[in-house]
Design an enzyme around this catalytic site. Structure first.
Site, PDB file in Angstrom:
ATOM      1  N   CYS A  32      42.883  44.624  30.324  1.00 44.63           N
ATOM      2  CA  CYS A  32      43.898  44.035  31.219  1.00 44.63           C
ATOM      3  C   CYS A  32      45.281  44.607  30.937  1.00 44.63           C
ATOM      4  O   CYS A  32      45.845  44.399  29.870  1.00 44.63           O
ATOM      5  CB  CYS A  32      43.934  42.526  31.063  1.00 44.63           C
ATOM      6  SG  CYS A  32      45.229  41.790  32.090  1.00 44.63           S
ATOM      7  N   CYS A  35      48.122  41.670  30.150  1.00 44.01           N
ATOM      8  CA  CYS A  35      48.144  40.792  28.982  1.00 44.01           C
ATOM      9  C   CYS A  35      49.255  41.273  28.041  1.00 44.01           C
ATOM     10  O   CYS A  35      49.588  42.458  28.018  1.00 44.01           O
ATOM     11  CB  CYS A  35      46.790  40.798  28.281  1.00 44.01           C
ATOM     12  SG  CYS A  35      45.698  39.503  28.890  1.00 44.01           S
ATOM     13  N   HIS A  89      45.926  35.066  30.428  1.00 35.81           N
ATOM     14  CA  HIS A  89      45.077  35.898  31.278  1.00 35.81           C
ATOM     15  C   HIS A  89      44.370  35.142  32.413  1.00 35.81           C
ATOM     16  O   HIS A  89      44.003  35.724  33.422  1.00 35.81           O
ATOM     17  CB  HIS A  89      44.047  36.610  30.398  1.00 35.81           C
ATOM     18  CG  HIS A  89      43.188  37.583  31.135  1.00 35.81           C
ATOM     19  ND1 HIS A  89      43.656  38.804  31.570  1.00 35.81           N
ATOM     20  CD2 HIS A  89      41.898  37.506  31.551  1.00 35.81           C
ATOM     21  CE1 HIS A  89      42.683  39.442  32.205  1.00 35.81           C
ATOM     22  NE2 HIS A  89      41.606  38.670  32.203  1.00 35.81           N
ATOM     23  N   HIS A 140      44.254  38.789  36.071  1.00 34.69           N
ATOM     24  CA  HIS A 140      45.417  38.209  35.396  1.00 34.69           C
ATOM     25  C   HIS A 140      46.389  37.678  36.471  1.00 34.69           C
ATOM     26  O   HIS A 140      46.702  38.401  37.406  1.00 34.69           O
ATOM     27  CB  HIS A 140      46.105  39.271  34.526  1.00 34.69           C
ATOM     28  CG  HIS A 140      47.088  38.683  33.577  1.00 34.69           C
ATOM     29  ND1 HIS A 140      46.941  38.753  32.200  1.00 34.69           N
ATOM     30  CD2 HIS A 140      48.229  37.990  33.788  1.00 34.69           C
ATOM     31  CE1 HIS A 140      47.954  38.120  31.622  1.00 34.69           C
ATOM     32  NE2 HIS A 140      48.745  37.665  32.572  1.00 34.69           N
ATOM     33  N   HIS A 142      48.930  37.209  38.929  1.00 34.35           N
ATOM     34  CA  HIS A 142      50.028  38.090  39.330  1.00 34.35           C
ATOM     35  C   HIS A 142      50.273  38.011  40.816  1.00 34.35           C
ATOM     36  O   HIS A 142      49.397  37.663  41.593  1.00 34.35           O
ATOM     37  CB  HIS A 142      49.717  39.538  38.950  1.00 34.35           C
ATOM     38  CG  HIS A 142      48.607  40.141  39.767  1.00 34.35           C
ATOM     39  ND1 HIS A 142      47.277  39.877  39.530  1.00 34.35           N
ATOM     40  CD2 HIS A 142      48.628  40.971  40.848  1.00 34.35           C
ATOM     41  CE1 HIS A 142      46.539  40.521  40.412  1.00 34.35           C
ATOM     42  NE2 HIS A 142      47.326  41.192  41.239  1.00 34.35           N
ATOM     43  N   GLN A 144      52.733  40.133  44.040  1.00 32.35           N
ATOM     44  CA  GLN A 144      53.283  41.455  44.335  1.00 32.35           C
ATOM     45  C   GLN A 144      54.509  41.293  45.219  1.00 32.35           C
ATOM     46  O   GLN A 144      54.697  40.266  45.860  1.00 32.35           O
ATOM     47  CB  GLN A 144      52.255  42.314  45.074  1.00 32.35           C
ATOM     48  CG  GLN A 144      50.967  42.518  44.289  1.00 32.35           C
ATOM     49  CD  GLN A 144      50.098  43.604  44.912  1.00 32.35           C
ATOM     50  OE1 GLN A 144      50.585  44.691  45.248  1.00 32.35           O
ATOM     51  NE2 GLN A 144      48.823  43.316  45.067  1.00 32.35           N
TER      52      GLN A 144
HETATM   53  N1  UDP Z   1      48.630  47.791  38.979  1.00 31.19           N
HETATM   54  C1  UDP Z   1      49.774  48.140  38.254  1.00 31.19           C
HETATM   55  N2  UDP Z   1      49.646  48.583  36.946  1.00 31.19           N
HETATM   56  C2  UDP Z   1      48.426  48.677  36.346  1.00 31.19           C
HETATM   57  C3  UDP Z   1      47.274  48.311  37.087  1.00 31.19           C
HETATM   58  C4  UDP Z   1      47.422  47.877  38.405  1.00 31.19           C
HETATM   59  O1  UDP Z   1      50.871  48.059  38.777  1.00 31.19           O
HETATM   60  O2  UDP Z   1      48.361  49.064  35.194  1.00 31.19           O
HETATM   61  C5  UDP Z   1      48.783  47.292  40.358  1.00 31.19           C
HETATM   62  C6  UDP Z   1      47.821  47.892  41.377  1.00 31.19           C
HETATM   63  O3  UDP Z   1      48.375  49.026  41.977  1.00 31.19           O
HETATM   64  C7  UDP Z   1      47.657  46.775  42.399  1.00 31.19           C
HETATM   65  C8  UDP Z   1      48.055  45.520  41.640  1.00 31.19           C
HETATM   66  O4  UDP Z   1      48.480  45.922  40.344  1.00 31.19           O
HETATM   67  O5  UDP Z   1      48.539  46.944  43.492  1.00 31.19           O
HETATM   68  C9  UDP Z   1      46.918  44.545  41.537  1.00 31.19           C
HETATM   69  O6  UDP Z   1      46.950  43.915  42.742  1.00 31.19           O
HETATM   70  P1  UDP Z   1      45.820  43.076  43.469  1.00 31.19           P
HETATM   71  O7  UDP Z   1      44.579  43.099  42.691  1.00 31.19           O
HETATM   72  O8  UDP Z   1      46.434  41.768  43.761  1.00 31.19           O
HETATM   73  O9  UDP Z   1      45.630  43.728  44.869  1.00 31.19           O
HETATM   74  P2  UDP Z   1      45.609  45.236  45.342  1.00 31.19           P
HETATM   75  O10 UDP Z   1      47.032  45.657  45.442  1.00 31.19           O
HETATM   76  O11 UDP Z   1      44.802  45.962  44.329  1.00 31.19           O
HETATM   77  O12 UDP Z   1      44.951  45.133  46.671  1.00 31.19           O
HETATM   78 ZN    ZN Z   2      45.405  39.710  31.187  1.00 25.57          ZN
END
Ligand code: UDP
Ligand code: ZN
Ligand code: FE
Length: 328
Positions: A32, A35, A89, A140, A142, A144
């Site tokens: 992760c 974390c 987490h 985890h 989060h 956006q």
């Molecule tokens: N991500 C990041 N750093 C990392 C791993 C993932 O910024 O080390 C971002 C990834 O690009 C993604 C988001 O974290 O946009 C996880 O978002 P989510 O699973 O909600 O939806 P997704 O954007 O993947 O559809």
């Molecule tokens: Zn985590």
């Protein structure tokens, strides 16, 4: 070909983000990144905003040539950030202390203000996807933030409606909606001193919920500490209710609709929309032929008949959450 650009859909009048590079992002990896002490998260923190490592939009996107009618392109200019809601987490807002969720709200406001200081940015939209059922790649907790160089179509539509309503009736549409919901009192799930949580009259998803403010607030960064606390309080009820009704595998989208940065309209109001595909724990409503093909939603059931379940769930969790408001 860079494979990273905006493409204009001339039939539907909207931009499509083409993000070829995003195919390679982590998918349900065991490690992760969010974390504490992970690759992204050094130091002491409770809530954390980070640049998205695989951004669909960025402030230095590859150059693209504009193309010509009917195939117009533009740079994938914008901002994508990730907001880690807690160092823990597992869990969701209802598991995070109220004060900390309120810090999360204030952080969304700070990020909005900061991102909006870039002259190219027209709109900042924080949101959260929750649950493997709707394709979340990282569990985890989060959210956006996407910031666009244009106002997204759904927001354009809301603003046009607010303007038309003012012109036709001389009143504020958001205020009238809230007043009517309070007067009818049929679809309210929860209310505190500043926010109301309800299953809207015009819900598109079976258990859709919206949070509307009881006073004039347009942007996240206008919220003071107390208002942020009350919004956090309302959000914890909303997500707690979903978990209570749909079990540990529950899924939803939460979207903050705030006013555009530069185009001021006195009637727009900050609000939060929750869409869940759940019809029950293990049955989902799909946006399918009519919904996608026509943008016409059928509501399977009647909103007024469903709100009781949301209220009952809110009653069961309110004590544990230490909620500040009341359930009608
Ligand atoms: N991500 C990041 N750093 C990392 C791993 C993932 O910024 O080390 C971002 C990834 O690009 C993604 C988001 O974290 O946009 C996880 O978002 P989510 O699973 O909600 O939806 P997704 O954007 O993947 O559809
Ligand atoms: Zn985590
Ligand atoms: Fe909205």
């Amino acid at each position: 070909m860079s494979g990273h650009e905006l493409r204009w859909n001339p039939l539907l009048d909207c931009w499509i983000i083409v993000a070829g590079h995003r195919k390679g992002r982590p998918w349900h990896s065991t490690f992760c990144p969010f974390c504490p002490g992970g690759s992204e998260t050094q130091g002491e923190w409770r809530v954390l905003a980070l640049p998205n490592r695989y951004p669909a939009l960025s402030l230095n996107p590859p150059k693209v040539d504009e193309g010509c009618e009917p195939f117009i392109k533009s740079e994938a200019l914008g901002v994508c950030e990730v907001v880690v809601e807690t160092p823990v987490h597992e869990g969701d807002f209802q598991d995070i202390p109220l004060e900390q969720v309120s810090e999360y709200i204030l952080l969304l406001g700070e990020r909005t203000r900061d991102i909006a200081s870039n002259p190219a940015i027209e709109y900042v939209m924080p949101f959260k996807n929750k649950g493997v059922l709707i394709g979340v790649s990282l569990t985890h907790p989060h959210s956006q933030i996407y910031a666009f160089t244009f106002i997204p179509p759904r927001i354009v539509r809301e603003i046009e409606s607010v303007i038309r309503y003012r012109r036709d009736y001389g009143r504020n549409l958001f205020e009238d909606i809230v007043e009517a919901e309070i007067r009818e009192s049929k679809r309210i799930v929860y209310v505190n001193d500043e926010f109301i949580l309800l299953l809207p009259f015009y819900a598109m998803w079976p258990y859709e919920m919206h949070i509307y403010p009881l006073r004039d607030v347009k942007l996240l960064y206008e919220l003071d500490r107390y208002s942020a606390l009350l919004l956090a309080d309302t959000i914890r009820v909303a997500t707690g209710v979903y978990e209570e009704l749909f079990g540990s595998e529950y899924a939803y989208m939460m979207i903050f609709h705030q006013a555009p940065i530069k185009q001021v309209n006195k009637d727009y109001r900050l609000h939060v929309e929750f869409y869940t595909p759940h019809l029950s724990r293990d049955r989902l409503k799909y946006a399918a032929g009519v919904e996608w093909g026509a943008w016409v939603f059928t509501y399977d059931g009647v909103p007024e008949d469903r709100v009781g379940e949301l209220r009952e769930a809110a009653r069961r969790i309110a004590g544990r959450l230490g909620s500040l408001g009341r359930i009608p």
